[in-house]
Design a protein around this motif. Sequence first.
Motif, PDB file in Angstrom:
ATOM      1  N   GLU A   7       0.849  -1.196   0.000  1.00  0.00           N
ATOM      2  CA  GLU A   7       0.000   0.000   0.000  1.00  0.00           C
ATOM      3  C   GLU A   7       0.882   1.243   0.000  1.00  0.00           C
ATOM      4  N   SER A   8       1.595   1.402  -1.061  1.00  0.00           N
ATOM      5  CA  SER A   8       2.575   2.488  -1.075  1.00  0.00           C
ATOM      6  C   SER A   8       1.910   3.858  -1.021  1.00  0.00           C
ATOM      7  N   GLY A   9       0.718   3.966  -1.610  1.00  0.00           N
ATOM      8  CA  GLY A   9       0.019   5.250  -1.560  1.00  0.00           C
ATOM      9  C   GLY A   9      -0.287   5.650  -0.140  1.00  0.00           C
ATOM     10  N   LYS A  10      -0.768   4.688   0.625  1.00  0.00           N
ATOM     11  CA  LYS A  10      -1.107   4.975   2.024  1.00  0.00           C
ATOM     12  C   LYS A  10       0.156   5.298   2.833  1.00  0.00           C
ATOM     13  N   GLN A  11       1.208   4.508   2.604  1.00  0.00           N
ATOM     14  CA  GLN A  11       2.467   4.766   3.313  1.00  0.00           C
ATOM     15  C   GLN A  11       2.955   6.176   3.014  1.00  0.00           C
ATOM     16  N   GLN A  12       2.811   6.568   1.767  1.00  0.00           N
ATOM     17  CA  GLN A  12       3.253   7.893   1.359  1.00  0.00           C
ATOM     18  C   GLN A  12       2.489   8.965   2.136  1.00  0.00           C
ATOM     19  N   ARG A  13       1.157   8.777   2.229  1.00  0.00           N
ATOM     20  CA  ARG A  13       0.356   9.790   2.920  1.00  0.00           C
ATOM     21  C   ARG A  13       0.720   9.855   4.398  1.00  0.00           C
ATOM     22  N   ILE A  14       0.982   8.702   5.005  1.00  0.00           N
ATOM     23  CA  ILE A  14       1.350   8.695   6.419  1.00  0.00           C
ATOM     24  C   ILE A  14       2.654   9.459   6.629  1.00  0.00           C
ATOM     25  N   SER A  15       3.607   9.224   5.739  1.00  0.00           N
ATOM     26  CA  SER A  15       4.896   9.879   5.929  1.00  0.00           C
ATOM     27  C   SER A  15       4.799  11.379   5.673  1.00  0.00           C
ATOM     28  N   GLU A  16       3.739  11.820   4.981  1.00  0.00           N
ATOM     29  CA  GLU A  16       3.565  13.255   4.750  1.00  0.00           C
ATOM     30  C   GLU A  16       2.814  13.936   5.889  1.00  0.00           C
ATOM     31  N   THR A  17       2.202  13.128   6.759  1.00  0.00           N
ATOM     32  CA  THR A  17       1.509  13.702   7.908  1.00  0.00           C
ATOM     33  C   THR A  17       2.534  14.307   8.847  1.00  0.00           C
ATOM     34  N   PRO A  18       2.395  15.579   9.178  1.00  0.00           N
ATOM     35  CA  PRO A  18       3.420  16.210  10.016  1.00  0.00           C
ATOM     36  C   PRO A  18       3.641  15.468  11.337  1.00  0.00           C
ATOM     37  N   LEU A  19       4.895  15.390  11.729  1.00  0.00           N
ATOM     38  CA  LEU A  19       5.278  14.737  12.982  1.00  0.00           C
ATOM     39  C   LEU A  19       5.786  15.802  13.954  1.00  0.00           C
ATOM     40  N   ILE A  20       5.248  15.777  15.149  1.00  0.00           N
ATOM     41  CA  ILE A  20       5.652  16.737  16.168  1.00  0.00           C
ATOM     42  C   ILE A  20       6.294  15.996  17.337  1.00  0.00           C
ATOM     43  N   LEU A  21       7.480  16.452  17.709  1.00  0.00           N
ATOM     44  CA  LEU A  21       8.166  15.914  18.883  1.00  0.00           C
ATOM     45  C   LEU A  21       8.014  16.912  20.026  1.00  0.00           C
ATOM     46  N   ALA A  22       7.470  16.455  21.146  1.00  0.00           N
ATOM     47  CA  ALA A  22       7.376  17.305  22.332  1.00  0.00           C
ATOM     48  C   ALA A  22       8.251  16.721  23.426  1.00  0.00           C
ATOM     49  N   VAL A  23       9.153  17.552  23.959  1.00  0.00           N
ATOM     50  CA  VAL A  23      10.018  17.147  25.068  1.00  0.00           C
ATOM     51  C   VAL A  23       9.574  17.930  26.290  1.00  0.00           C
ATOM     52  N   GLU A  24       9.116  17.219  27.292  1.00  0.00           N
ATOM     53  CA  GLU A  24       8.489  17.850  28.463  1.00  0.00           C
ATOM     54  C   GLU A  24       8.515  16.851  29.607  1.00  0.00           C
ATOM     55  N   ASP A  25       9.061  17.266  30.752  1.00  0.00           N
ATOM     56  CA  ASP A  25       9.191  16.313  31.862  1.00  0.00           C
ATOM     57  C   ASP A  25       7.913  16.164  32.681  1.00  0.00           C
ATOM     58  N   ASN A  26       6.954  17.066  32.484  1.00  0.00           N
ATOM     59  CA  ASN A  26       5.690  16.963  33.224  1.00  0.00           C
ATOM     60  C   ASN A  26       4.673  16.160  32.419  1.00  0.00           C
ATOM     61  N   GLU A  27       4.245  15.050  33.021  1.00  0.00           N
ATOM     62  CA  GLU A  27       3.379  14.118  32.289  1.00  0.00           C
ATOM     63  C   GLU A  27       2.052  14.750  31.878  1.00  0.00           C
ATOM     64  N   ASP A  28       1.480  15.567  32.761  1.00  0.00           N
ATOM     65  CA  ASP A  28       0.204  16.213  32.441  1.00  0.00           C
ATOM     66  C   ASP A  28       0.354  17.172  31.258  1.00  0.00           C
ATOM     67  N   ASN A  29       1.444  17.931  31.272  1.00  0.00           N
ATOM     68  CA  ASN A  29       1.680  18.853  30.155  1.00  0.00           C
ATOM     69  C   ASN A  29       1.886  18.097  28.849  1.00  0.00           C
ATOM     70  N   LEU A  30       2.564  16.971  28.951  1.00  0.00           N
ATOM     71  CA  LEU A  30       2.803  16.165  27.751  1.00  0.00           C
ATOM     72  C   LEU A  30       1.478  15.624  27.200  1.00  0.00           C
ATOM     73  N   LEU A  31       0.573  15.232  28.102  1.00  0.00           N
ATOM     74  CA  LEU A  31      -0.741  14.744  27.670  1.00  0.00           C
ATOM     75  C   LEU A  31      -1.544  15.838  26.978  1.00  0.00           C
ATOM     76  N   ILE A  32      -1.435  17.052  27.501  1.00  0.00           N
ATOM     77  CA  ILE A  32      -2.172  18.169  26.887  1.00  0.00           C
ATOM     78  C   ILE A  32      -1.664  18.413  25.464  1.00  0.00           C
ATOM     79  N   ILE A  33      -0.335  18.403  25.309  1.00  0.00           N
ATOM     80  CA  ILE A  33       0.228  18.629  23.971  1.00  0.00           C
ATOM     81  C   ILE A  33      -0.165  17.476  23.042  1.00  0.00           C
ATOM     82  N   ASN A  34      -0.140  16.264  23.571  1.00  0.00           N
ATOM     83  CA  ASN A  34      -0.558  15.100  22.785  1.00  0.00           C
ATOM     84  C   ASN A  34      -1.993  15.284  22.287  1.00  0.00           C
TER      85      ASN A  34
END
Length: 138
Positions: A7-34
């Motif tokens: 399913e290369s078309g689908k794989q392609q679309r997934i890889s185009e979906t923006p990826l966000i990395l959040a680095v945060e030591d507070n679990e609640d804050n990380l959940l909010i960003i998630n």
Amino acid sequence: MQMGLHESGKQQRISETPLILAVEDNEDNLLIINYVVDSLSCRFIGEANGKKTLEIARESQPNLILLDIMLPETNGIDLFHELKKDISTSHIPVIAVTALARSEEKKRILDAGFNAYISKPYMLEEIEELICRHLNLK
Ligand code: MN
């Protein structure tokens, strides 16, 4: 849902979906960003250990990094410099997410070269708007 290798078309679309990395030591804050990232239909990696930031960014190549400044054993400004020194991560926009609200702290963060700054506590709409602006969404 099947996720076959052909399913290369689908794989392609997934890889185009923006990826966000959040680095945060507070679990609640990380959940909010998630939660915010999910609501924007972006992919999400949350990491509580700041010392893993460079390694994860190198491997996952996020489109945007949300970086807490006050972290145990390290701090977001030092991590930011590490990211900018590494040729494989230097292009990635980085937003500081921090409770350091004094104006001289804000100046120190922006002078370091962060793309933007948001102070905790923030409105969900604020961080959503920042993410969209830096990913050119909406
Ligand atoms: Mn913190």
